[in-house]
Scaffold this motif. Structure first.
Motif, mmCIF file in Angstrom:
data_model
loop_
_atom_site.group_PDB
_atom_site.id
_atom_site.type_symbol
_atom_site.label_atom_id
_atom_site.label_comp_id
_atom_site.label_asym_id
_atom_site.label_seq_id
_atom_site.Cartn_x
_atom_site.Cartn_y
_atom_site.Cartn_z
ATOM 1 N N VAL A 95 32.270 24.771 33.361
ATOM 2 C CA VAL A 95 32.956 25.903 33.260
ATOM 3 C C VAL A 95 33.104 26.554 34.700
ATOM 4 C CG1 VAL A 95 31.056 27.304 32.616
ATOM 5 C CG2 VAL A 95 33.179 28.541 32.062
ATOM 6 N N ALA A 96 34.281 27.527 35.071
ATOM 7 C CA ALA A 96 34.241 27.991 36.201
ATOM 8 C C ALA A 96 35.266 29.339 36.006
ATOM 9 C CB ALA A 96 34.900 27.439 37.372
ATOM 10 N N MET A 97 34.625 30.565 36.671
ATOM 11 C CA MET A 97 35.134 31.809 36.669
ATOM 12 C C MET A 97 35.634 32.628 37.774
ATOM 13 S SD MET A 97 33.166 33.030 33.069
ATOM 14 C CE MET A 97 34.030 34.654 32.803
ATOM 15 N N LEU A 98 36.651 33.091 37.990
ATOM 16 C CA LEU A 98 36.803 34.178 38.991
ATOM 17 C C LEU A 98 37.190 35.531 38.389
ATOM 18 C CD1 LEU A 98 39.096 31.661 40.788
ATOM 19 C CD2 LEU A 98 36.892 32.204 41.480
ATOM 20 N N TRP A 99 36.594 36.644 39.270
ATOM 21 C CA TRP A 99 37.247 37.981 38.825
ATOM 22 C C TRP A 99 37.000 38.826 39.958
ATOM 23 C CZ3 TRP A 99 32.543 35.462 37.665
ATOM 24 C CH2 TRP A 99 31.353 36.267 37.561
#
Length: 436
Positions: free
Chosen positions: A401-405
């Motif tokens: 999983v990867a996330m950007l915010w």
């Protein structure tokens, strides 16, 4: 014995019962086969037309559904699934409702394939804000460090330099106490084991000083240990990797990354500058709480440490490549090199339960290595003014999983373990603490 000759028909045999000549039988068979082949061909062409119409009508990536349409990048979606995407989507919707979260995007890879990519929330509360989707561009922050190590390892693979070369050979701006730059190798540099104080002189960089000038006076602080003997996280010193790449590759760092990594992988939104971020027609400005900030350019001046921008789809493509799915660009040998633990890492700070659950922490080359539920996982996190990022994957399951915010919210960090718990068939745990 002579071969049998064809017996002539008896004169009294009716014409309908007389044997048919062999040549005539073959001709009739060919006619029948031709008719069948023509019918099959017509059916195939008709089916192909239906397929092409369906493909042309397929929704674009980032559409409002559970998984992104990946036809444009040639990735199928076969294989058994462990991730509950309906639950993932529901959890992300709840996350986006938090006041501390402005916009956030997530991508998952399962069985070596992009399986989910979606944005939530908005790019900004202001009049120019719009919903975040899978194409919205954010900053990677320190997740960028894995790009630098991958590039240097690829250049080493091409014999343009060696990971065992002293840093001073390729990055003359870096000066260490006791002339340790002549002993420290590129391997030490990329594994955060130069032996100098943690985050040395980061404030000077944020105050606008030139990173090469700052690197030239790192010799004014004492060594904590000889190079390669202890872990100490760096940004300014780490960016000596971009200087080394430019000297060995005789091109700008941004050009080398694009030419050797991003373009071959098909990462079309990925850039390495403030201009690259702000020139996108779909990008998320940084926020402190709900207050929009100006983009700070300090860490764009240390591109190896924190200079990459992209959409969540491109970060997913990058993660998939790090799992070995693009061997023509990133070989197995290269991936073993950068993902192998080099130095144990320890934190003197009070850790959340999430961090305590990631055991046996080590640093490879631009990548962190942990164990979770008895499995080795690889990843990194990042933070710059108004942005956060993370990437975490299981190299054996080829899933992650990867996330950007675009805020300083801490809640999204917990989603990485919620996804891993699904992969490992663990009971649900509210790692994002949405119920508190």
């Amino acid at each position: 014995m002579t071969p049998d000759k064809e017996k002539p028909a008896r004169p009294d045999m009716p014409p309908s019962e007389k044997p048919v000549a062999t040549v005539i039988q073959i001709e009739r068979g060919l006619v029948v086969a031709g008719v069948v082949f023509l019918a099959v061909l017509i059916a195939f062409i008709a089916a192909g037309g239906i397929y092409l119409r369906r493909v042309s009508d397929a929704p674009k990536p980032g559409a409002e559904r559970l998984s992104v349409d990946l036809s444009r990048i040639g990735i199928s979606k076969a294989g058994p699934r462990r991730i509950d995407y309906a639950r993932l989507d529901s959890r992300m919707r709840r996350l986006a409702e938090k006041k501390s979260v402005v916009g956030v995007a997530i991508v998952t890879v399962e069985n070596g394939e992009l399986s989910f990519a979606k944005g939530y929330g908005v790019t900004s509360d202001g009049p120019d804000g719009h919903p975040v989707d899978a194409h919205t561009v954010f900053r990677w922050a320190s997740v960028s460090k894995g790009v630098a190590s991958t590039l240097i390892a690829k250049m080493a693979e091409r014999k343009m330099l060696s990971l065992r070369d002293p840093v001073s050979r390729w990055a003359p701006s870096l000066k260490l106490p006791e002339n340790a730059q002549d002993v420290a190798t590129l391997d030490n540099l990329l594994s955060q084991s130069l032996g100098i104080w943690k985050n040395a002189y980061d404030q000077d960089l944020e105050d606008g000083r030139d990173p090469k000038e700052i690197r030239s006076r790192l010799n004014q602080i004492p060594l904590l240990c000889p190079p390669g003997k202890c872990y100490s996280y760096q940004n300014i010193a780490y960016d000596a990797a971009s200087e080394a790449a430019e000297h060995a590759g005789r091109a700008s760092y941004a050009d080398l990354v694009q030419r050797m990594l991003f373009r071959p992988l098909g990462m079309t939104s990925a850039t390495l500058s403030r201009e690259g971020l702000e020139s996108s027609d779909n990008w998320a400005p940084p926020h402190q709480g709900r207050r929009e900030l100006k983009v700070a350019d300090a860490y764009y001046r240390t591109p190896a440490a924190g200079g990459v921008n992209s959409s969540i789809i491109d970060l997913g493509i990058w993660m998939r490549a790090q799992m070995g799915a693009a061997p023509r660009v990133l070989s197995r040998k290269l991936l073993r090199e950068i993902h192998s633990p080099r130095i144990r890492t320890y934190s003197i700070h009070r850790q959340r339960e999430l961090d305590q659950s990631l055991k046996d922490a080590s640093y490879g080359l631009g990548w962190r290595i942990w164990h979770y539920q008895g499995r080795e996982v690889i990843g990194h996190r990042g933070a710059v003014d108004g942005y956060r990022s993370l990437i975490l994957f299981d190299p054996l399951l080829k899933s992650g999983v990867a996330m950007l915010w675009n805020s300083t919210a801490v809640e999204p960090t917990g989603m990485q373990l919620e996804v891993l718990d699904m992969l490992y068939n663990q009971p649900f745990k509210d790692w994002m603490e949405l119920d508190k």
